[in-house]
Design a protein around this motif. Structure first.
Motif, PDB file in Angstrom:
ATOM      1  N   SER A   1       0.823  -1.202   0.000  1.00 10.90           N
ATOM      2  CA  SER A   1       0.000   0.000   0.000  1.00 10.90           C
ATOM      3  C   SER A   1       0.863   1.260   0.000  1.00 10.90           C
ATOM      4  O   SER A   1       0.558   2.240  -0.691  1.00 10.90           O
ATOM      5  CB  SER A   1      -0.931   0.002   1.220  1.00 10.90           C
ATOM      6  OG  SER A   1      -1.706   1.175   1.257  1.00 10.90           O
ATOM      7  N   LEU A   2       1.969   1.221   0.752  1.00 12.12           N
ATOM      8  CA  LEU A   2       2.883   2.364   0.770  1.00 12.12           C
ATOM      9  C   LEU A   2       3.495   2.596  -0.608  1.00 12.12           C
ATOM     10  O   LEU A   2       3.651   3.739  -1.048  1.00 12.12           O
ATOM     11  CB  LEU A   2       3.983   2.133   1.802  1.00 12.12           C
ATOM     12  CG  LEU A   2       3.566   2.179   3.282  1.00 12.12           C
ATOM     13  CD1 LEU A   2       4.735   1.782   4.179  1.00 12.12           C
ATOM     14  CD2 LEU A   2       3.066   3.573   3.650  1.00 12.12           C
ATOM     15  N   ILE A   3       3.824   1.511  -1.277  1.00 11.24           N
ATOM     16  CA  ILE A   3       4.374   1.637  -2.634  1.00 11.24           C
ATOM     17  C   ILE A   3       3.315   2.177  -3.587  1.00 11.24           C
ATOM     18  O   ILE A   3       3.572   3.093  -4.385  1.00 11.24           O
ATOM     19  CB  ILE A   3       4.916   0.273  -3.114  1.00 11.24           C
ATOM     20  CG1 ILE A   3       6.152  -0.109  -2.300  1.00 11.24           C
ATOM     21  CG2 ILE A   3       5.246   0.312  -4.607  1.00 11.24           C
ATOM     22  CD1 ILE A   3       6.674  -1.496  -2.566  1.00 11.24           C
ATOM     23  N   ASN A   4       2.114   1.627  -3.495  1.00  6.36           N
ATOM     24  CA  ASN A   4       1.028   2.051  -4.398  1.00  6.36           C
ATOM     25  C   ASN A   4       0.670   3.523  -4.217  1.00  6.36           C
ATOM     26  O   ASN A   4       0.329   4.218  -5.181  1.00  6.36           O
ATOM     27  CB  ASN A   4      -0.212   1.189  -4.176  1.00  6.36           C
ATOM     28  CG  ASN A   4      -0.030  -0.228  -4.703  1.00  6.36           C
ATOM     29  OD1 ASN A   4       0.829  -0.483  -5.535  1.00  6.36           O
ATOM     30  ND2 ASN A   4      -0.841  -1.157  -4.206  1.00  6.36           N
TER      31      ASN A   4
ATOM     32  N   HIS B   1       3.376   9.288  -8.473  1.00 10.53           N
ATOM     33  CA  HIS B   1       4.475  10.249  -8.605  1.00 10.53           C
ATOM     34  C   HIS B   1       5.572   9.732  -9.553  1.00 10.53           C
ATOM     35  O   HIS B   1       6.518  10.474  -9.852  1.00 10.53           O
ATOM     36  CB  HIS B   1       5.085  10.541  -7.233  1.00 10.53           C
ATOM     37  CG  HIS B   1       4.105  11.124  -6.257  1.00 10.53           C
ATOM     38  ND1 HIS B   1       3.548  12.370  -6.411  1.00 10.53           N
ATOM     39  CD2 HIS B   1       3.568  10.607  -5.110  1.00 10.53           C
ATOM     40  CE1 HIS B   1       2.715  12.611  -5.398  1.00 10.53           C
ATOM     41  NE2 HIS B   1       2.707  11.548  -4.596  1.00 10.53           N
ATOM     42  N   VAL B   2       5.446   8.472  -9.974  1.00 12.94           N
ATOM     43  CA  VAL B   2       6.427   7.907 -10.905  1.00 12.94           C
ATOM     44  C   VAL B   2       6.144   8.452 -12.302  1.00 12.94           C
ATOM     45  O   VAL B   2       5.112   8.160 -12.902  1.00 12.94           O
ATOM     46  CB  VAL B   2       6.354   6.363 -10.902  1.00 12.94           C
ATOM     47  CG1 VAL B   2       7.244   5.797 -12.007  1.00 12.94           C
ATOM     48  CG2 VAL B   2       6.778   5.812  -9.540  1.00 12.94           C
TER      49      VAL B   2
ATOM     50  N   ASN C   1      13.228   0.990  -4.001  1.00 10.21           N
ATOM     51  CA  ASN C   1      14.295   1.941  -3.680  1.00 10.21           C
ATOM     52  C   ASN C   1      15.251   2.138  -4.856  1.00 10.21           C
ATOM     53  O   ASN C   1      15.664   3.258  -5.172  1.00 10.21           O
ATOM     54  CB  ASN C   1      15.105   1.437  -2.482  1.00 10.21           C
ATOM     55  CG  ASN C   1      14.407   1.663  -1.152  1.00 10.21           C
ATOM     56  OD1 ASN C   1      13.357   2.296  -1.088  1.00 10.21           O
ATOM     57  ND2 ASN C   1      14.975   1.123  -0.089  1.00 10.21           N
ATOM     58  N   MET C   2      15.623   1.036  -5.496  1.00 11.07           N
ATOM     59  CA  MET C   2      16.609   1.095  -6.578  1.00 11.07           C
ATOM     60  C   MET C   2      16.021   1.730  -7.843  1.00 11.07           C
ATOM     61  O   MET C   2      16.717   2.461  -8.554  1.00 11.07           O
ATOM     62  CB  MET C   2      17.139  -0.309  -6.902  1.00 11.07           C
ATOM     63  CG  MET C   2      17.887  -0.993  -5.767  1.00 11.07           C
ATOM     64  SD  MET C   2      19.347  -0.075  -5.191  1.00 11.07           S
ATOM     65  CE  MET C   2      18.718   0.654  -3.670  1.00 11.07           C
ATOM     66  N   LEU C   3      14.753   1.458  -8.114  1.00 10.58           N
ATOM     67  CA  LEU C   3      14.138   2.007  -9.325  1.00 10.58           C
ATOM     68  C   LEU C   3      13.842   3.490  -9.192  1.00 10.58           C
ATOM     69  O   LEU C   3      14.024   4.256 -10.147  1.00 10.58           O
ATOM     70  CB  LEU C   3      12.844   1.246  -9.652  1.00 10.58           C
ATOM     71  CG  LEU C   3      12.978  -0.212 -10.082  1.00 10.58           C
ATOM     72  CD1 LEU C   3      11.608  -0.772 -10.460  1.00 10.58           C
ATOM     73  CD2 LEU C   3      13.948  -0.359 -11.251  1.00 10.58           C
ATOM     74  N   HIS C   4      13.399   3.902  -8.022  1.00 10.54           N
ATOM     75  CA  HIS C   4      12.964   5.288  -7.826  1.00 10.54           C
ATOM     76  C   HIS C   4      13.517   5.839  -6.508  1.00 10.54           C
ATOM     77  O   HIS C   4      12.777   6.047  -5.540  1.00 10.54           O
ATOM     78  CB  HIS C   4      11.431   5.360  -7.836  1.00 10.54           C
ATOM     79  CG  HIS C   4      10.813   4.813  -9.082  1.00 10.54           C
ATOM     80  ND1 HIS C   4      10.903   5.444 -10.295  1.00 10.54           N
ATOM     81  CD2 HIS C   4      10.108   3.667  -9.293  1.00 10.54           C
ATOM     82  CE1 HIS C   4      10.272   4.724 -11.212  1.00 10.54           C
ATOM     83  NE2 HIS C   4       9.785   3.646 -10.639  1.00 10.54           N
ATOM     84  N   PRO C   5      14.833   6.067  -6.464  1.00  8.53           N
ATOM     85  CA  PRO C   5      15.453   6.528  -5.209  1.00  8.53           C
ATOM     86  C   PRO C   5      14.959   7.888  -4.748  1.00  8.53           C
ATOM     87  O   PRO C   5      15.103   8.221  -3.560  1.00  8.53           O
ATOM     88  CB  PRO C   5      16.944   6.567  -5.557  1.00  8.53           C
ATOM     89  CG  PRO C   5      16.995   6.680  -7.055  1.00  8.53           C
ATOM     90  CD  PRO C   5      15.816   5.910  -7.553  1.00  8.53           C
TER      91      PRO C   5
END
Length: 594
Positions: free
Chosen positions: A419-422, A427-428, A546-550
């Motif tokens: 849920s935190l990622i979603n 914003h991506v 983290n690695m994809l969208h630091p």
């Protein structure tokens, strides 16, 4: 009374059993306690045993029971050799004739005993082997070959082929497994070869036994340099020390030294390597090409140039000593069938149960029995490839063993992180093109696999889904194809992994010049088990994000790992103790009620 089946030579008092727990002294003789009981019976292609120089692509009926005469640390088959109870209702009782009928029904050319050792079910295997030979079927097995001279004489009358797993040359290597020395195994290899049985030898390669393996190659060469040696790069599982795992680069380096002793050496457990191919020992031409096909497995390829259906080198005319030419028709195993994928399936079930708090192996066996009794392997295979269905499996297992609350707690934790990622996904602005490799750069994981679902859940675009596949868990693609895909980010599987430095060096060496290489955006996971096979994938998902969208995601994965281990395993997180096991959270983890 002394047991004469294996070289451990147990002296068994009346009414008692030997060390393996499979044989009993009934006062008159040593008897098999669990005859004619099979955990798996299914068709396989022979390369998944693996056996490479005997009827390539041949379709055989795999039979497996439970138990083993040895007890080796880090065993690939622990779940069936040590943890599946011999009286489980998941086992099928079949007469030798019924086993033969299964082979005939499935158009198999022979029967192969593997996964656990036939020495654990020796009278059963003898009866099946004799029945099969009378009907003109081929017979073989994978074994540690700790036969006594008596038992070897009995079985070698029926054997056409065998894969002998050598533990090492030092007394320590065998004493650690419950044996004494390697000498009976070397004696048996020589005797089998002289008796006309097709022999292939496999040996585990650890980073502390390389000189032993070289000496083993010399000993085999003294019997015959034509005997294939299968180098099994060590995958530390169960209680094994993860520090013993050699890199693919180190294994490939040793491969070249071994070729000075033997004509045919093969490197397994190293996705992307060229050293599963058969090279002409005279001129170096590739005669047969193979691809990685899961742990301990390989698949023969005909589609690529250089592969042939003949066993003669097209360049120099050297004849490769292969028993029968490859079959025209390739047999494709079903999900979780064909050698060791079956044991991995049981491990994945165990992984979920341990994470919801199961500490009693009997509860794990209960779930295994439910799944195997209801042909649940295909459903499990589908379910573990998607996040939502993975949660359904966790909840189903919780209900089955009356641990619904614990299952719900695990699901809630994982859903909270998702849920935190979603919440931040809007914003991506751009989803980077992500390539997921296993082992070396060219080995591309299948697009439908779970790792690629994690990539897309974390805000990436999986380019693996753009590739057509024919292998398992993926296949090797060309440098040109990878360059055309031009991934911006590369992740390396957390199971059969490579060091980022080795991976990057291989890319530069082979001409892989994609954006991920130019910008050095190549990543592996902080610990094994973080992207597939275990609920620990939730930690991997946070790491991928983290690695994809630091600039968007800032998960403290080390803190989360400590919390996860304490909350769900009741232990501290120690990266040095985490090995490649799907099921066990560390090499120190033990069953509490067993």
């Amino acid at each position: 009374m002394k047991c004469t089946i294996c070289e451990r030579g147990c002296t068994i008092p009346e009414g008692n059993t030997g060390a393996c727990g499979r044989y009993k002294n009934n006062g008159e003789k040593i008897i098999e306690l669990f005859p004619d009981k099979y955990l798996t019976i299914c068709p396989i292609s022979i390369e998944t045993m693996p056996v490479l120089h005997f009827h390539p692509r041949g379709k055989f009926l795999q039979i497996s029971t439970t138990g083993c005469n040895l007890n080796c640390q880090g065993c690939f088959s622990t779940v069936i050799a040590r943890e599946m109870v011999h009286t489980s209702k998941a086992l099928r009782e079949l007469s030798p004739q019924q086993v033969l009928d299964e082979a005939v029904k499935n158009d198999c050319i022979g029967i192969a005993f593997l996964l656990n050792d036939p020495l654990a079910s020796f009278p059963t295997f003898l009866k099946v082997a004799a029945t099969a030979k009378k009907s003109g079927l081929l017979v073989g097995c994978s074994s540690n070959a700790y036969f006594t001279e008596t038992s070897l004489a009995e079985i070698s009358r029926f054997l056409d082929f065998i894969n002998v797993g050598v533990k090492g040359l030092s007394p320590r290597a065998y004493q650690n497994c419950g044996g004494s020395t390697v000498e009976p195994v070397l004696r048996n290899i020589k005797q089998l070869h002289e008796n006309g049985v097709h022999v292939e030898v496999s040996c585990i390669l650890q980073n502390n036994n390389m000189e032993e393996v070289l000496e083993l190659a010399g000993r085999i060469a003294n019997i015959s340099p034509e005997i294939p040696l299968q180098l099994m790069r060590y995958i530390p599982l169960e209680g094994a020390d993860p520090a013993l795992e050699p890199s693919i680069r180190e294994a490939e380096s040793l491969y070249h030294r071994l070729r000075k002793y033997l004509n045919y050496v093969y490197l397994f457990n190293s996705p992307g390597t060229d050293y599963l191919h058969t090279f002409c020992p005279n001129c170096g031409e590739v005669i047969f090409k193979r691809d990685f096909y899961g742990p301990m497995g390989a698949k023969l390829l005909f589609s690529e140039s250089g592969s042939t259906r003949k066993n003669v080198c097209p360049q120099c005319g050297w004849t490769i000593p292969i028993k029968a030419l490859p079959a025209e028709i390739k047999y494709q195993e079903e999900d979780f069938q064909g050698g060791y994928p079956f044991t991995r399936a049981l491990e994945m079930v165990e992984a979920i149960l341990i994470t919801i708090g199961v500490t009693d192996i009997k509860k794990v066996v209960q779930v295994w029995e439910d799944m195997l009794s209801h042909n649940g392997l295909p459903q499990l295979h589908r379910g573990i490839q998607n996040i939502d269905s993975y949660f359904e499996i966790i909840n189903y297992f919780g209900r089955l063993i009356q641990m619904e609350d614990q299952a719900a707690e695990l699901v809630a934790y994982m859903q909270e992180k998702i849920s935190l990622i979603n919440t931040s996904l809007p914003h991506v602005q751009k989803r980077p093109r992500v390539y997921y490799a296993m082992g070396k750069p060219p080995f591309c994981l299948m697009g439908k696999r779970f790792e690629n679902q994690l990539v897309e859940a974390a805000g990436g675009f999986s380019i693996n889904k753009e590739i057509e596949y024919s292998g398992r868990p993926g296949m090797k693609i060309s440098v040109e194809q990878l360059n055309d895909l031009n991934p911006e980010v590369i992740f390396i599987s957390a199971f059969l992994s490579s060091y980022v430095e080795d991976f990057y060096a291989e890319c530069c060496k082979t001409g892989i010049n994609v954006a991920a290489v130019k910008n050095k955006r190549i990543y592996t996971h902080p610990a094994p088990g973080w992207d597939f096979g275990s609920p620990r994938w939730i930690l991997g998902l946070m790491h991928i994000a983290n690695m994809l969208h630091p600039g968007i995601y800032h998960f403290d994965v080390w803190t989360e790992a400590k919390r996860f281990y304490k909350q769900f395993y009741g232990v501290d997180f120690s990266p040095a103790e985490v090995n490649r096991s799907f099921s066990k959270p560390s090499n120190k983890w033990k069953w509490r009620n067993n």
